[in-house]
Design a protein around this motif. Structure first.
Motif, PDB file in Angstrom:
ATOM      1  N   VAL A  13      -8.337   0.272  -2.943  1.00 24.81           N
ATOM      2  CA  VAL A  13      -8.995   0.324  -1.773  1.00 24.81           C
ATOM      3  C   VAL A  13      -8.365   0.979  -0.546  1.00 24.81           C
ATOM      4  O   VAL A  13      -6.771   1.380  -1.191  1.00 24.81           O
ATOM      5  CB  VAL A  13      -9.411  -1.345  -1.531  1.00 24.81           C
ATOM      6  N   GLU A  14      -8.638   1.236   0.203  1.00 27.30           N
ATOM      7  CA  GLU A  14      -8.137   2.817   1.192  1.00 27.30           C
ATOM      8  C   GLU A  14      -7.937   1.141   2.806  1.00 27.30           C
ATOM      9  O   GLU A  14      -8.624   0.540   3.345  1.00 27.30           O
ATOM     10  CB  GLU A  14      -8.299   3.550   2.233  1.00 27.30           C
ATOM     11  N   THR A  15      -6.339   1.176   3.228  1.00 28.66           N
ATOM     12  CA  THR A  15      -5.980  -0.132   4.168  1.00 28.66           C
ATOM     13  C   THR A  15      -4.703   1.136   5.235  1.00 28.66           C
ATOM     14  O   THR A  15      -3.746   1.407   4.809  1.00 28.66           O
ATOM     15  CB  THR A  15      -5.745  -1.108   4.220  1.00 28.66           C
ATOM     16  N   PRO A  40       1.221  -1.224   0.079  1.00 32.19           N
ATOM     17  CA  PRO A  40       0.194  -0.042  -0.107  1.00 32.19           C
ATOM     18  C   PRO A  40       0.332   1.416  -0.108  1.00 32.19           C
ATOM     19  O   PRO A  40       2.250   1.194   0.663  1.00 32.19           O
ATOM     20  CB  PRO A  40      -0.784  -0.489   1.179  1.00 32.19           C
ATOM     21  N   VAL A  41       0.312   2.321  -0.370  1.00 35.46           N
ATOM     22  CA  VAL A  41       1.195   3.301  -0.781  1.00 35.46           C
ATOM     23  C   VAL A  41       0.058   5.019   0.248  1.00 35.46           C
ATOM     24  O   VAL A  41      -1.049   4.945   0.202  1.00 35.46           O
ATOM     25  CB  VAL A  41       0.834   4.102  -2.437  1.00 35.46           C
ATOM     26  N   ASP A  42       1.128   5.195   0.977  1.00 35.93           N
ATOM     27  CA  ASP A  42       0.751   6.132   1.507  1.00 35.93           C
ATOM     28  C   ASP A  42       0.421   7.725   0.624  1.00 35.93           C
ATOM     29  O   ASP A  42       0.884   7.998  -0.128  1.00 35.93           O
ATOM     30  CB  ASP A  42       1.991   7.014   2.931  1.00 35.93           C
ATOM     31  N   ARG A  43      -0.699   8.874   1.622  1.00 34.04           N
ATOM     32  CA  ARG A  43      -0.351   9.644   1.425  1.00 34.04           C
ATOM     33  C   ARG A  43       1.123  10.751   0.820  1.00 34.04           C
ATOM     34  O   ARG A  43       0.774  11.580  -0.552  1.00 34.04           O
ATOM     35  CB  ARG A  43      -0.951  10.742   2.335  1.00 34.04           C
ATOM     36  N   ASP A  44       2.094  10.549   1.509  1.00 31.40           N
ATOM     37  CA  ASP A  44       3.265  11.246   0.788  1.00 31.40           C
ATOM     38  C   ASP A  44       3.446  11.210  -0.684  1.00 31.40           C
ATOM     39  O   ASP A  44       3.798  11.794  -0.773  1.00 31.40           O
ATOM     40  CB  ASP A  44       3.714  11.952   2.429  1.00 31.40           C
ATOM     41  N   THR A  70      -3.666  -7.915   4.870  1.00 32.36           N
ATOM     42  CA  THR A  70      -4.279  -9.256   4.133  1.00 32.36           C
ATOM     43  C   THR A  70      -4.622  -9.425   4.440  1.00 32.36           C
ATOM     44  O   THR A  70      -6.086 -10.482   3.872  1.00 32.36           O
ATOM     45  CB  THR A  70      -2.893  -9.906   5.522  1.00 32.36           C
ATOM     46  N   PHE A  71      -6.135  -8.391   5.368  1.00 37.61           N
ATOM     47  CA  PHE A  71      -7.494  -9.005   5.568  1.00 37.61           C
ATOM     48  C   PHE A  71      -8.438  -8.220   5.012  1.00 37.61           C
ATOM     49  O   PHE A  71      -9.068  -8.139   5.622  1.00 37.61           O
ATOM     50  CB  PHE A  71      -6.987  -9.447   7.158  1.00 37.61           C
ATOM     51  N   ASP A  72      -7.622  -7.035   3.941  1.00 33.84           N
ATOM     52  CA  ASP A  72      -9.121  -6.050   3.638  1.00 33.84           C
ATOM     53  C   ASP A  72      -9.827  -5.531   4.757  1.00 33.84           C
ATOM     54  O   ASP A  72     -10.760  -5.173   5.037  1.00 33.84           O
ATOM     55  CB  ASP A  72      -9.847  -7.130   2.620  1.00 33.84           C
ATOM     56  N   LEU A  73      -9.396  -4.966   5.136  1.00 31.96           N
ATOM     57  CA  LEU A  73      -9.577  -4.282   7.059  1.00 31.96           C
ATOM     58  C   LEU A  73      -9.138  -2.806   6.307  1.00 31.96           C
ATOM     59  O   LEU A  73      -7.883  -2.277   6.575  1.00 31.96           O
ATOM     60  CB  LEU A  73      -9.035  -4.324   8.156  1.00 31.96           C
ATOM     61  N   PRO A  74      -9.757  -1.517   6.672  1.00 27.25           N
ATOM     62  CA  PRO A  74      -9.495  -0.341   6.586  1.00 27.25           C
ATOM     63  C   PRO A  74      -8.846  -0.053   7.344  1.00 27.25           C
ATOM     64  O   PRO A  74      -7.890   0.889   7.656  1.00 27.25           O
ATOM     65  CB  PRO A  74     -10.772   0.919   6.230  1.00 27.25           C
ATOM     66  N   ARG A 107      -6.093  -3.622  -6.300  1.00 30.16           N
ATOM     67  CA  ARG A 107      -6.970  -5.412  -5.412  1.00 30.16           C
ATOM     68  C   ARG A 107      -7.968  -5.793  -6.326  1.00 30.16           C
ATOM     69  O   ARG A 107      -8.883  -5.236  -6.458  1.00 30.16           O
ATOM     70  CB  ARG A 107      -7.251  -5.072  -4.007  1.00 30.16           C
ATOM     71  N   THR A 108      -7.034  -6.932  -6.521  1.00 34.15           N
ATOM     72  CA  THR A 108      -8.905  -7.546  -7.720  1.00 34.15           C
ATOM     73  C   THR A 108      -9.864  -8.112  -6.658  1.00 34.15           C
ATOM     74  O   THR A 108      -9.653  -7.872  -5.740  1.00 34.15           O
ATOM     75  CB  THR A 108      -7.289  -9.033  -8.486  1.00 34.15           C
TER      76      THR A 108
END
Length: 203
Positions: free
Chosen positions: A76-78, A41-45, A175-179, A85-86
């Motif tokens: 998606v955001e996490t 995942p990629v952060d805002r900055d 990993t568990f698709d949790l925001p 994500r597929t």
């Protein structure tokens, strides 16, 4: 994912020579390209380094989500970061035909149970885990979860010797698709379906 600030040198972030609509589409394409290329995942900055200084990243994300509405993958955001994500309905097709390296997402039943205990009771130390399971949890098991970057060291516990506690990580959330941790299933339901997402148990 965080990016070395030196890497954005030479990038025309403002795109002042483009009409407003084309400028916006180019920023969207840059964000999508960064997310597509990143293994994490990629952060805002990091995303802000490829768009105009006054551009709204939230609006770009919203427009990109709309663009992807009919595609086999989604944005998606996490844990305050973003990833591509597929979609879940294509999971069987992907497993049948693609090398996804999913072995890293397989857990024994005890590993999954310990991960759930940490997620719901964090920060928690080994003694706290022993109280839950009625037995000592091996350091090897905890090390395996740590090496997958699913758990990390938390604050010291208020026990004699002040042992370190364990907490979950942003990798656990993705990993568990949790925001966020607030999106963990209700603890009662978790006994039936411990965690959502892509991970599988084995053994």
């Amino acid at each position: 994912m965080s990016v070395d600030p030196q890497r954005d040198q030479g990038i025309d972030r403002e795109l002042a020579d483009l009409p407003a609509e084309l400028r916006w589409r180019e920023w969207m394409a840059r964000v999508e390209a960064v997310l597509f290329a990143s293994a994490t995942p990629v952060d805002r900055d990091s995303l802000a380094r490829v768009i105009g200084r006054n551009a709204s990243l939230e609006l770009l994300i919203d427009d990109l989500r709309a663009d992807l509405a009919n595609r086999p993958y989604e944005l998606v955001e996490t844990a305050g970061q973003w990833m591509l994500r597929t979609r879940k309905q294509f999971a069987d097709a992907i497993r049948a035909a693609a090398d996804t390296g999913d072995g890293a997402l397989e857990f024994s039943e005890l590993e999954m149970a310990v991960l759930c205990a940490i997620a719901y009771h964090q920060p928690i130390d080994r003694a706290g885990l022993a109280e839950i399971f009625g037995k000592e949890i091996s350091r090897d098991l905890l090390t395996r979860l740590r090496l997958r970057d699913l758990i990390a060291t938390g604050p010291r516990a208020p026990r004699p010797g002040a042992p370190h506690t364990f907490v979950t990580t942003p990798v656990f959330l993705s990993t568990f698709d949790l925001p966020s941790l607030r999106d963990l299933p209700d603890l009662g339901l978790a006994e039936v379906n411990p965690l959502p997402g892509r991970a599988a148990t084995s053994g």
